[in-house]
Design a protein around this motif. Structure first.
Motif, short mmCIF file in Angstrom:
data_model
loop_
_atom_site.label_atom_id
_atom_site.label_comp_id
_atom_site.label_asym_id
_atom_site.label_seq_id
_atom_site.Cartn_x
_atom_site.Cartn_y
_atom_site.Cartn_z
N THR A 97 -26.45 -25.72 33.29
CA THR A 97 -25.04 -24.81 33.00
C THR A 97 -24.74 -24.00 34.23
O THR A 97 -25.57 -23.54 34.87
CB THR A 97 -25.22 -23.88 31.64
OG1 THR A 97 -23.75 -23.31 31.61
CG2 THR A 97 -26.25 -22.77 31.98
N VAL B 107 -19.14 -17.46 25.41
CA VAL B 107 -20.27 -18.40 25.66
C VAL B 107 -21.39 -18.20 24.52
O VAL B 107 -21.83 -17.08 24.18
CB VAL B 107 -20.96 -18.15 26.95
CG1 VAL B 107 -22.17 -19.25 27.15
CG2 VAL B 107 -20.33 -18.18 28.10
N ARG B 108 -21.54 -19.40 23.86
CA ARG B 108 -22.57 -19.62 22.99
C ARG B 108 -24.14 -20.06 23.48
O ARG B 108 -24.06 -21.19 24.07
CB ARG B 108 -22.22 -20.34 21.78
CG ARG B 108 -23.26 -20.66 20.54
CD ARG B 108 -22.61 -21.21 19.28
NE ARG B 108 -21.87 -19.94 18.62
CZ ARG B 108 -21.30 -20.11 17.47
NH1 ARG B 108 -21.54 -21.41 16.81
NH2 ARG B 108 -20.72 -18.99 16.81
N ILE B 109 -24.83 -19.06 23.40
CA ILE B 109 -26.25 -19.55 23.95
C ILE B 109 -27.39 -20.00 22.62
O ILE B 109 -27.25 -19.08 21.58
CB ILE B 109 -27.05 -18.11 24.65
CG1 ILE B 109 -26.41 -17.88 25.69
CG2 ILE B 109 -28.40 -18.68 24.91
CD1 ILE B 109 -26.96 -16.59 26.39
N TRP C 45 -28.33 -18.64 17.48
CA TRP C 45 -27.26 -18.71 18.68
C TRP C 45 -26.76 -16.92 18.78
O TRP C 45 -26.89 -16.16 17.92
CB TRP C 45 -26.12 -19.39 18.47
CG TRP C 45 -25.34 -19.10 17.27
CD1 TRP C 45 -24.29 -18.12 17.33
CD2 TRP C 45 -25.21 -19.82 16.10
NE1 TRP C 45 -23.77 -18.18 16.06
CE2 TRP C 45 -24.15 -19.26 15.07
CE3 TRP C 45 -25.93 -20.82 15.51
CZ2 TRP C 45 -23.69 -19.45 13.87
CZ3 TRP C 45 -25.64 -21.31 14.22
CH2 TRP C 45 -24.63 -20.53 13.43
N ALA D 259 -21.84 -15.38 32.33
CA ALA D 259 -21.76 -14.59 31.12
C ALA D 259 -21.42 -13.03 31.47
O ALA D 259 -21.78 -12.73 32.56
CB ALA D 259 -23.00 -14.53 29.90
N LEU E 172 -26.18 -17.76 33.81
CA LEU E 172 -27.11 -17.93 32.68
C LEU E 172 -27.84 -19.19 33.10
O LEU E 172 -29.06 -19.44 32.36
CB LEU E 172 -26.06 -18.67 31.47
CG LEU E 172 -25.17 -17.58 30.82
CD1 LEU E 172 -24.49 -18.24 29.80
CD2 LEU E 172 -26.26 -16.56 30.35
N ALA F 107 -26.23 -23.48 26.95
CA ALA F 107 -25.29 -22.57 26.67
C ALA F 107 -23.92 -23.24 26.66
O ALA F 107 -23.67 -24.15 27.38
CB ALA F 107 -25.35 -21.67 28.11
#
Length: 518
Positions: free
Chosen positions: A251, A293-295, A363, A255, A224, A286
């Motif tokens: 980060t 994983v929350r982008i 997100w 992912a 990411l 991220a």
């Protein structure tokens, strides 16, 4: 009394003395076969004589099993011949009197005429078969149509992108010319109009590919850090020009998704935030959330009214009129609709939160790669502010479209590059002799027997060294690109703006250890 019951019953009643073979058939039973009672001596052979040949073995097997005690229930369907030459479907049920060994010695039961029911079932089965065949034919036609549409979109998008690419490069070349103030303003207006046209084209083509079912995810691990940095690079120049900061939070998360499609989702989210932000900043980050994983893409834009927040991912919905987005049209309202459809295709959850006047956050939740280990490779370096390649940088170009080739040569020379160009890999090899280029730009589809990816391989074999550079293409057939690109060369999709092209070329040079730009 039993005789009266047999006469009055709606079903045919039968009885069978197993040791002697003698049988009993009620008047209703004889009606089922169109015969008169008493015309034939009642015997089990009478039943066999009326039985359809195709059902004989099955019925005999059921009777034998029932008599022997291996089958406790006797229920079987078969056909009996009627005197008129037709066949009647019969449901036969029976019970048994058994001896001490459990073997049946007497049987009795009923025959029910189910011809109409079987006929109705057959008709229904034929209707279902016909409808199924129609649906299969419709599906096949839809698949053929989707394939044709995907092929048409691929060809059309390439044909449309070529002149747009030439126009973008030519406008970039003009930036180095001496222009009057009105001329400079006109050039900037033309550049903005071209960017808007390119964005509209991308949205329409992407939406059409989704409708045609032309996108097939190829899931795998994604660094990411590289993806977010690469995506935001394309918007850095426009953001700086408007006084907006784009910040990518570092980060090390990995992912599991489709890199191309996930990149498209993040690009659309960043582009959407940039359209609706007139000052402040955009943050791309991220965060780990358990197995996912929350982008996130945060902005300080105009925000979205509560009554619009449920509709924002719908097609052709715009959350604010042009006057609220720095005088710039927000487009067709397809960007977030594409985000929603791509996330659904990938099985990723997408969401947002917004406060009017204060900004928004969008997100997408993506599975974490199971290994959890970072992938090899460094993050893409930062871009140079000045459009200038390193001094004495030798650039080799393979491009068979004359307009795009002329525009690229002019732009590369304006950036200070020493350019050698050709329409094919063979011609390029003959021109550069024994001196390898510092940078190679190859269109995917070029003249000759090999394509742009293979041209990279050929030059690297000849000079026994890695050659930095990019492959340009107007195609968005990601499956075909993956098959053609086993060495994972850097791919840039047309049309690409000069600022973005410069940033990518500069980054590729930096990766190779070439001296920094000046």
């Amino acid at each position: 009394m039993l005789q009266l019951v047999a006469v009055a019953a709606n079903d045919g009643i039968w009885g069978w003395d197993v040791p002697t073979g003698r049988s009993f058939y009620s008047p209703r039973w004889w009606e089922l076969v169109g015969e008169q009672p008493g015309e034939t001596e009642p015997h089990i052979d009478v039943f066999y004589a009326f039985l359809h040949p195709d059902d004989r073995d099955r019925v005999l097997h059921a009777l034998e099993a029932f008599i022997a005690g291996g089958q406790q229930d006797y229920r079987v369907e078969f056909r009996l011949r009627h005197r008129d030459g037709g066949w009647r479907w019969i449901l036969s049920r029976g019970a048994a009197v058994r001896d001490a060994d459990g073997r049946a010695i007497r049987l009795a039961g009923t025959h029910t005429d189910i011809t109409e029911r079987v006929g109705a079932a057959d008709r229904l089965e034929r209707i279902v078969a016909e409808r199924t065949a129609d649906l299969v034919a419709m599906r096949d036609r839809a698949e053929v149509s989707a394939a044709a549409t995907a092929k048409m979109l691929s060809a059309t998008s390439h044909d449309i992108r070529q002149p747009l690419q030439a126009m973008a490069l030519l406008l970039g070349s003009l930036q180095g010319e001496t222009l009057t103030d009105p001329g400079g303003k006109a050039l900037e207006a033309a550049r903005r109009a071209l960017i808007a046209s390119m964005e509209l084209l991308e949205d329409l083509l992407e939406y059409s590919r989704l409708d045609a079912g032309a996108l097939r995810p190829a899931l795998g691990p994604i660094d990411l850090r590289d993806l977010l940095t690469t995506v935001t690079e394309g918007y850095a120049v426009d953001a700086r020009r408007r006084g907006i900061r784009i910040v990518v939070r570092p980060t090390a998360l990995i992912a599991h998704s489709d890199a191309q499609l996930l990149g498209r989702i993040v690009r659309n989210l960043v582009s959407n935030s940039l359209k609706f932000t007139s000052s402040g900043a955009i943050l791309v980050a991220a965060r780990a959330r358990g197995e996912r994983v929350r982008i996130q893409v945060w902005d300080t834009g105009c925000g979205i009214a509560p009554e619009m927040q449920r509709q924002i991912f719908w097609e052709f919905v715009q959350s604010a009129p042009p006057a609220q987005v720095d005088g710039k049209s927000p487009g067709l309202g397809l960007g977030l609709a594409i985000v929603e459809r791509l996330s659904r295709l990938l099985g990723h959850a997408v969401g947002m939160r917004s406060e009017p006047g204060r900004g928004s956050v969008f997100w997408i939740d993506v599975p974490r790669h199971r290994s959890g280990a970072a992938l090899q490779g460094d993050a893409m370096p930062g871009r140079s502010d000045l459009p200038r390649l390193p001094q004495s940088c030798r650039v080799a170009l393979i491009e068979n479209d004359p307009d795009v080739c002329d525009a690229l040569v002019g732009l590369l020379r304006a950036w200070g590059g020493q350019v050698v160009w050709s329409r094919s890999a063979a011609a390029l090899l003959s021109r550069i002799a024994h001196e390898p280029p510092d940078l190679l730009i190859a269109d995917w589809h070029i003249d000759g027997d090999i394509d742009g990816f293979e041209a990279f391989d050929q030059l690297e074999r000849r000079f026994q060294r890695a050659i930095p550079g990019i492959v340009l293409t107007g195609s968005y057939d990601f499956d075909e690109i993956r098959r053609a690109n086993p060495a994972l060369r850097k791919v840039v999709h047309k049309p690409v703006l000069p600022d973005v092209l410069f940033a990518v070329l500069n980054a590729e040079l930096a990766r190779s250890g070439f001296p920094a730009t000046r």
